[in-house]
Write an enzyme that holds these catalytic residues in place. Structure first.
Site, PDB file in Angstrom:
ATOM      1  CE  LYS A  69      45.324  32.737  36.953  1.00  0.00           C
ATOM      2  NZ  LYS A  69      45.200  31.299  37.255  1.00  0.00           N
ATOM      3  CB  SER A 155      47.608  30.605  40.148  1.00  0.00           C
ATOM      4  OG  SER A 155      46.714  30.123  39.155  1.00  0.00           O
ATOM      5  CB  SER A 179      44.625  27.890  39.798  1.00  0.00           C
ATOM      6  OG  SER A 179      45.958  27.534  40.071  1.00  0.00           O
TER       7      SER A 179
END
Lengths: 524, 541
Positions: A69, A155, A179
């Protein structure tokens, strides 16, 4: 100092107001996304690693491809956090988790798209553009590239989508309030948020330090476990890392189970996790999971976690307050975006008019660099931390957080190993003594991108997180398992996957993952 | 080292302060009809090797800019703080020395504001739960000045503005170094007391090794709160004067501020002093407005979620107490009782001792002048004499050479032997001084002062061989030398000799002086005088 960002937040789609110099970066990144047909139609990776440079270290993760990420620092790839503020930023060092994976022989495919600094539930707040869910429902008979444009969740949307689209075996994500679990649910992959303090946050760009966790997304639980055994290690560089003795204590409390059997395991079903917002399609996968648990010998127990309805508000106060503090460092002085300040547009005494005030330097850089959602949360958090609001907001939210934790401790059989004298709140014999909680991960399947609320809208978008934030507030481990909605004739669902969450007491991660794996096997 | 001398730590200043040490009432008539209330926040840089929350080494003034910076110090994304426990040790040591109540649990908070010197946009400090509460420091003998609290916090970076282009540059060497903020209660009543408080605090911090106390280097900085009221009335509005970096400036700033308040209050019966934060102009010696109460920033204090709670056990605090270096007051009493030194001697000795180099992280001090004196005293008879040799002769000569005690190469054993040679009149005091100078010029740990004295022909001349110590080389030859010198002096000064014989006894001093010069200090003045008298009287008869 006032944050002069209200004016530039008018346009609803941030990308349309992205300054030209940022568009350049975006196009560069998109071109780097090779395999255009598939990969660019998902927009999961924002930077593709150079294969030639891939180090060949012999280790337990040889042959495992991993996406990172983009809010986790890598020295060999940019770390933009999907923010204009860090569009050209490369970290001078690797995060501990990146180091550990690399040394175990994992191969990095690139950096995964995400909501800016991890703030968002739909992965639409990104300078790299939204992530498009790679899933195609069997009811959708068109070409894959023309599939329904749904959100991948956020996210960690890029991480989930990259796994779902087969671009990698696993991906690192971060989970502050859901997330990892939410995009795992939307994309139909396994999402694991560990107990707070087990996986090092050193090198993970802070959104809300007391909630942030690094976790793993993968196609199956076994892959999650392979990565977890490498990255779940005490790191002296993370002051919130829990020491080995406490990890051991929590582990020991949970290891009485016979592998392969759910006999004697009590699964709690929290009544508050089935709110009115829950769509009927979300209910069916959970029911199937509960049936499987029962068939495997598990005991189902209805439980109540009465503070749950307050958790979401408390979460947003705490997370926004911490975010407003953590975002303060992005000022263009040391690194990152720096906007050459224009003469003062700020109100103030006339003598300052036409001059560059120190406030301009900060306000103009920050208003340009941050996207609308981050700006909104900075303002919310800044408000909550004002001297005259602190008690009513931040302190109150911390009190709610305690109540939420007490709720969990009341229903779990095992006490929380982090607290010395973890006396049950009420030592009543009616305690349900459960081992795990089971509930839907999300209130609905992946929403259409065209229907995604923008940051000008109400707080509706935050409802997405209602089922995931309690475990975050309490720092508990959770696994979201994907359950397809197709096996049941397809009538009740729309063909999209849904996640079901298994939540355990702090530190029971190993048992939680084993139970999740066996459950997933039992489902298929 | 000399910096502290210039800033009021010199032995002379200390003597003067003790002598002038005023009772509180004496100062009242300076501002008749007014009472002054002063509180001081001292920011003291902790003498630690590494910064408060990173492994980066702390820097000394004058090191190249931005050579002591890590990613954490520059607030790079993803970096996390890690508490340096050595800083906690020294803060707790300070708290114990100030009789403060060390808290079993304390925590860290973030104080937010935007400025170039604050890379993270917040400073980590201890707003809600400081490491220690309460305590006091006695000034002027026995006036206790109460301590409100002691908190740990990060220092900021240094902003340097290039004067020609007015371009700001940032030096991160200091960013994240550990500070102790020591907050006093408003117990001080005059600029003199305020100065004495800071001087006492400087000495204490140096003595326990928690801070080098140098205001000149910026290791110790003061914010001062001043208010003025009529006797019997509640305290007036206080104004804070920020960032005072010398005792002299602090004294001047307080005085200026008192006068400013009084003139405002005198201007009309309803006048009041506006609450302000003020600066001090070092050129005009006046304070000036920085911001008013309305402009006071809201720092949005928030607990730092990374650092959690700092828990200290009773055993730990006890351990700190037991390894505490001797405090200046205790040293004073000990030197007085064990060695019967005079107040003046103790003051000078302790003042020199306070200049010893401060080790990092609270490690043991290298022996300073006090320990050195004690070793010399153990090998000699008279502690007062030993003390004079250490302070007047040894440190005196070092100072003349623009050196300090830390540069001393003469061992305690060597100095003790030298003192004993003088005691036994084998060396005159003047020859002893010469020998000491030679030993400083030619450092040798092994050289024997006795042998050196012979080699350098410094052995005292004596007219009687019986006065020398039996263990020493027989001074027969020197006695003969003295005799010869006296004869030569009488021959060289015939008119003076004649005058003496005629009864002008005062002229003898001139002849003695001649002998002394000719002996290069080896002659004992009294012995020379006796020898001359004998010779002149003999001749007469």
């Amino acid at each position: 100092m006032q944050l002069a960002c209200v004016n530039s937040a008018k346009s609803s789609v941030w990308r349309s107001c992205t300054p030209p110099f940022l568009r350049r970066c975006i196009s560069v990144h998109s071109e780097a996304s090779q395999g255009r047909d598939k990969k660019s139609s998902v927009n999961a990776l924002v930077y593709v690693a150079n294969k030639e440079n891939a180090a060949v270290i012999q280790g337990p993760l040889n042959g495992v491809s991993v996406a990172i990420k983009d809010n986790i620092c890598t020295a060999s790839m940019p770390t933009t956090c999907s923010s204009g503020m860090l569009a050209d930023f490369t970290s001078p060092y690797d995060a501990t988790v990146v180091d550990l994976l690399q040394n175990a022989g994992a191969h990095f495919v690139g950096k995964a798209n995400c909501d800016e600094f991890g703030m968002g539930s739909l992965n639409t707040y990104s300078i790299h553009g939204p992530v498009i869910n790679p899933f195609q429902s069997k009811l959708d008979k068109g070409k894959w590239v023309d599939r329904e444009q749904r959100s991948a969740g956020g996210s960690s949307g890029g991480s989930a989508a990259a796994v779902a689209a087969g671009m990698c075996d696993a991906a690192l994500g971060t989970d502050t309030g859901g997330s990892i679990r939410l995009p795992a649910s939307y994309c139909g992959v396994v999402g694991y948020k560990p107990s707070y303090g087990l996986i090092s946050r050193h090198g993970v760009v802070s959104f809300a330090d007391s909630l942030d966790c690094v976790g793993i997304l993968a196609k199956d639980v076994a892959t999650v476990q392979r990565l977890n055994s490498v990255i779940s290690a005490f790191d002296p560089r993370d002051p919130t890392a829990l020491p080995v003795e406490i990890r051991r204590k929590a582990y020991d409390a949970y290891t009485t189970r016979t592998p392969g059997s759910f006999e004697g395991i009590r699964f709690g079903i929290p009544q508050e996790y089935f709110p009115s917002e829950l769509s009927p399609t979300a209910l069916e996968p959970t029911s199937r999971v509960l049936e499987t648990l029962k068939s495997l010998g598990g005991t189902l127990v209805p439980v109540s976690l009465p503070s749950t309805p307050y958790a979401l508000s408390a979460y947003y106060v705490i997370a926004s307050a911490e975010a407003s503090s953590n975002m303060a460092r992005y000022d263009g002085v040391q690194y990152g975006l720096k906007v050459k300040p224009e003469p003062s547009a700020l109100e103030g005494d006339a003598s300052n008019r036409g001059k560059v005030d120190i406030r301009d330097i900060y306000a103009q850089t920050r208003s340009t660099g941050f996207g609308p959602e981050v700006r909104k949360r900075i303002l919310l958090g800044t408000y909550a931390l004002r001297a005259d609001a602190f008690d009513n907001y931040f302190q109150q939210a911390l009190r709610v957080r305690h109540l939420v934790r007490d709720d969990f401790n009341r229903v779990f059989r095992v006490p929380d190993a982090r607290f010395e004298e973890s006396i049950p709140v009420e030592t009543d014999c009616n305690s349900p003594d459960i081992d795990f909680l089971v509930h839907p991960t999300a209130i609905c399947p992946a929403p259409l991108l065209s229907e995604a609320p923008n940051s000008q809208g109400s707080l509706d978008t935050y409802v997405q997180d209602v089922l995931t934030v309690p475990a975050s507030l309490a720092g508990l481990p959770a696994v979201s398992l994907p359950v397809s909605s197709e096996s049941d004739s397809g009538e009740r669902g729309d063909g999209w996957p849904m996640g079901v969450s298994i939540v355990g007491q702090w530190g029971c991660d190993e048992t939680l993952l084993n139970v999740s794996r066996e459950l997933a096997e039992g489902m298929s | 080292m000399l910096s502290s001398l210039r800033h009021g730590l010199s032995p002379l200043n200390i003597l003067r302060r003790r002598r002038l040490h005023t009772r509180r009432g004496d100062l009242l008539n300076r501002w008749p009809g007014w009472e002054v209330v002063i509180g001081i926040e001292v920011h003291a840089q902790i003498r630690s090797r590494a910064k408060l929350f990173s492994d980066t080494l702390t820097s000394e003034l004058g090191q190249p800019a931005n050579t002591h910076v890590s990613a954490f110090d520059a607030a790079f994304p993803g970096t996390l703080p890690r508490l340096n426990h050595k800083c906690v040790d020294l803060a707790v040591r300070t708290a114990v020395a100030l009789n403060s109540n060390v808290q079993r649990s304390s925590s860290f908070d973030r104080k937010h504001y935007f400025y170039f010197d604050l890379p993270a946009g917040y400073q980590i400090t201890q707003h809600y739960a400081p490491v220690s509460l309460g305590g006091y420091l006695k000034i002027d003998g026995d006036i206790p000045i109460r301590i409100k609290q002691i908190q740990l916090e990060q220092d900021t970076a240094k902003l340097i503005v290039e004067p020609r282009t007015r371009t700001p540059y940032i030096d991160f060497n200091r960013a994240g170094s550990a500070l102790m903020e020591i907050v006093s209660e408003p117990d001080l009543t005059s600029p003199e007391e305020a100065s004495n408080y800071v001087i006492r605090l400087q000495r204490l911090l140096r003595a326990i090794g928690s801070c080098d106390g140098s205001m000149e280097k910026g290791s110790l900085r003061c914010d001062v709160n001043v208010s003025v009221n009529r006797p019997g009335s509640p305290p007036g509005t206080r104004c804070e004067i920020k960032n005072l970096n010398s005792i002299k400036f602090m004294y001047a700033a307080i005085k200026c501020e008192i006068q400013r308040h009084i003139s405002i209050l005198n201007s009309s019966p309803h006048a009041s002093v506006p609450q302000e934060t003020r600066g001090f102009n070092e050129d005009t010696f006046e304070t000036f407005k920085l911001r008013s109460k309305e402009d006071a920033p809201d720092y949005r204090y928030m607990p730092d979620m990374n650092l959690g709670v700092l828990r200290l056990t009773e055993d730990y605090i006890q351990g700190i107490r037991q390894t505490m270096p001797e405090l200046p007051d205790a040293a004073w009493v000990r030197l007085q009782q064990r060695y019967s030194l005079s107040d003046a001697q103790i003051a000078v000795l302790l003042a020199f001792d306070s200049e010893k180099e401060i080790p990092y992280d609270g490690e043991a001090f290298r022996d300073g002048p006090v320990a050195y004196f004690e070793r010399v005293a153990a090998l000699t008879e008279n502690p007062r004499v030993a003390c004079n040799w250490v302070t007047n002769e040894l440190v005196g000569q070092l100072t003349a050479r623009r050196e300090t005690y830390n540069d001393n190469t003469v061992t305690a054993e060597q100095l003790a032997e030298l003192i004993n040679l003088v005691r036994d009149k084998i060396l005159t005091r003047s020859s002893g001084q010469q020998l000491l100078r030679y030993m400083l010029d030619n450092p040798s740990q092994t050289a024997s002062p006795t042998e050196l004295a012979h080699k350098l022909d410094l052995i005292a001349m004596s007219h009687s061989s019986g006065s020398a110590s039996a263990t020493m080389v027989t001074p027969a030859k020197p006695a003969a030398d003295l005799h010869a010198l006296c004869v030569a002096a009488i021959e060289g000064l015939p008119s003076e000799a004649e005058a003496f014989r005629r009864g002008n006894k005062n002229v003898l001093n001139k002849i003695v002086g001649h002998v002394m010069r000719a002996s290069r200090g080896r002659a004992d003045a009294l012995a020379a005088k006796q020898a001359l008298e004998e010779l002149l009287n003999d001749h007469q008869t």
